[in-house]
Enzyme design. Structure first.
Site, PDB file in Angstrom:
ATOM      1  N   CYS A 301       0.808  -1.223   0.000  1.00 52.96           N
ATOM      2  CA  CYS A 301       0.000   0.000   0.000  1.00 52.96           C
ATOM      3  C   CYS A 301       0.842   1.274   0.000  1.00 52.96           C
ATOM      4  O   CYS A 301       0.626   2.185  -0.825  1.00 52.96           O
ATOM      5  CB  CYS A 301      -0.971  -0.006   1.178  1.00 52.96           C
ATOM      6  SG  CYS A 301      -0.193   0.046   2.817  1.00 52.96           S
ATOM      7  N   HIS A 349      -2.611   1.211   6.855  1.00 50.49           N
ATOM      8  CA  HIS A 349      -2.992   1.122   5.439  1.00 50.49           C
ATOM      9  C   HIS A 349      -3.185   2.520   4.881  1.00 50.49           C
ATOM     10  O   HIS A 349      -3.528   3.462   5.602  1.00 50.49           O
ATOM     11  CB  HIS A 349      -4.274   0.306   5.273  1.00 50.49           C
ATOM     12  CG  HIS A 349      -4.600  -0.001   3.838  1.00 50.49           C
ATOM     13  ND1 HIS A 349      -3.809  -0.828   3.066  1.00 50.49           N
ATOM     14  CD2 HIS A 349      -5.600   0.430   3.025  1.00 50.49           C
ATOM     15  CE1 HIS A 349      -4.323  -0.907   1.851  1.00 50.49           C
ATOM     16  NE2 HIS A 349      -5.396  -0.149   1.796  1.00 50.49           N
ATOM     17  N   HIS A 361      -5.833   1.822  -4.332  1.00 52.54           N
ATOM     18  CA  HIS A 361      -4.945   1.285  -3.292  1.00 52.54           C
ATOM     19  C   HIS A 361      -4.563  -0.151  -3.616  1.00 52.54           C
ATOM     20  O   HIS A 361      -5.160  -0.801  -4.477  1.00 52.54           O
ATOM     21  CB  HIS A 361      -5.602   1.379  -1.910  1.00 52.54           C
ATOM     22  CG  HIS A 361      -6.760   0.445  -1.685  1.00 52.54           C
ATOM     23  ND1 HIS A 361      -7.059  -0.106  -0.464  1.00 52.54           N
ATOM     24  CD2 HIS A 361      -7.709  -0.035  -2.535  1.00 52.54           C
ATOM     25  CE1 HIS A 361      -8.127  -0.865  -0.557  1.00 52.54           C
ATOM     26  NE2 HIS A 361      -8.543  -0.843  -1.792  1.00 52.54           N
TER      27      HIS A 361
END
Length: 389
Positions: A301, A349, A361
């Site tokens: 990520c 994240h 993402h």
């Protein structure tokens, strides 16, 4: 004479009492029923599908957190290795200069010995590894010429600096070893969490996996609904701001030097950079998530967001918990394309906002870079929004 006694009925004794065969059968049935009753709770101990899903999600989040630690350890190790290599190169260069200085002193000592200008042991101390103790002896220094004294001073300086750099290099190598150990530990933690998640999923039946897929579909639908709601709110907010700006511009006191003109260049500059970052991110859609990866074939990520903004000329740190501090925090209602959206209390994240409640993402292992609602894991999962440039 034959016995006329009646034969005893077959059976067993319980607590010293003789029981007939029928009673024995009854006891056996009771025992079996008791075993079945005791076994029943074991089946109930099996976790529910929702519990399995939560456990798997938690393991993936823990893996992401461990991945960030791995990324930080990897970055630290790379810097430490570079420093160690630089120090070792410096030590080698200084050692060469030290040897040259020693050779020059050796030639002076030999000349002094041949001419009798110094005692025979002068050559010994001049050629020793640590002659500076001898150099403090004034009577020996007095015998040397100016050039020889310069050579001695140079040698002592070179030796001191070389020893200092050797110590620094040794300490740097020890630190590098510690960093490498930390890197191995972080890597092992990620792999263990992912293996645990895969093991849990492997135990699900086909029907259970189908139910999980249905639950996931419902979550996506709810996330899309929330994204649409945010998009409407942002559109209404934008419209209200534009109308307010128009009224200000059309007012009698408008001089062309209000807040809108002064902020327009900055907004335009950010939009230009954000467009480049988003263009890069969109080009990565479909590439697999791989923990620790920074492209070009795969990403995690923070690797994706770092690479996207790098394409726009903006350098971001490697990890999510560093990226969250690399910009200006803005309210979710004011999120703009290009902003970074961070998730969970431990900031494990991140995605890059594209507008209308959506982001690009790299979700988790086993998935691919994709567009998705920022509410993909519920509204409470959103930690913050940061404008990086």
């Amino acid at each position: 004479m034959a016995s006329h006694r009646k034969s005893r009925p077959t059976g067993t004794r319980v607590a010293g009492i003789r029981t007939p065969a029928l009673a024995t059968a009854a006891l056996t049935s009771v025992a079996l029923l008791s075993q079945s009753a005791n076994a029943a709770p074991a089946a109930d101990d099996k976790p529910s599908l929702e519990e399995v899903e939560k456990k798997v999600d938690d393991l993936y989040r823990q893996a992401e957190s461990a991945t960030d630690k791995y990324n930080a350890a990897k970055e630290k190790t790379a810097k430490q290795r570079k420093r160690a290599d630089t120090l070792l190169d410096d030590v080698a260069e200084r050692t060469q200069k030290l040897n040259e200085a020693r050779e020059e002193l050796g030639s002076f000592a030999s000349a002094q010995y041949r001419t009798g200008a110094a005692a025979p042991d002068t050559a010994t101390f001049l050629l020793a590894d640590t002659p500076q103790d001898y150099f403090d002896q004034t009577q020996l220094m007095d015998r040397m010429t100016g050039r020889q004294k310069v050579a001695v001073d140079d040698y002592v300086t070179q030796q001191s600096e070389t020893m200092k750099k050797r110590q620094e290099a040794t300490e740097s190598l020890e630190t590098l070893t510690d960093s490498q150990d930390g890197l191995k530990t972080a890597k092992a933690t990620v792999q263990r969490k992912l293996a645990d998640a895969r093991e849990l999923m492997s135990k699900l039946t086909v029907e259970e996996k189908a139910r999980l897929a249905a639950i996931e579909k419902e979550k996506r639908a709810e996330a899309a609904r929330k994204a649409d709601e945010l998009a409407r709110q942002q559109a209404a907010q934008q419209k209200a701001q534009e109308e307010a700006a128009q009224q200000q511009d059309s007012g009698p006191s408008s001089s062309g030097s209000g807040s809108s003109p002064s902020t327009a260049p900055a907004d335009s500059s950010y939009a230009t950079k954000a467009d480049k970052a988003l263009a890069f991110a969109r080009a990565q859609i479909g590439k697999p998530y791989v923990w620790g990866a920074v492209g070009p074939g795969s990403y995690d990520c923070s690797g994706l967001t770092q690479a996207a903004w790098k394409a726009a000329g903006v350098t971001l740190p490697r990890t999510t918990y560093d990226q969250v501090n690399a910009g200006t925090t803005v309210p979710l209602s004011q999120a703009r394309p290009g902003d970074l959206v961070f998730f969970y209390d431990d900031v494990t994240h991140v995605g890059i906002y594209i507008g209308n409640g959506m982001m690009i993402h790299a979700p988790k292992p086993g998935t691919y870079v994709r567009e998705e609602s920022i509410y993909y894991d519920g509204e409470s999962a959103i930690h913050s929004v940061v404008r990086p440039a």
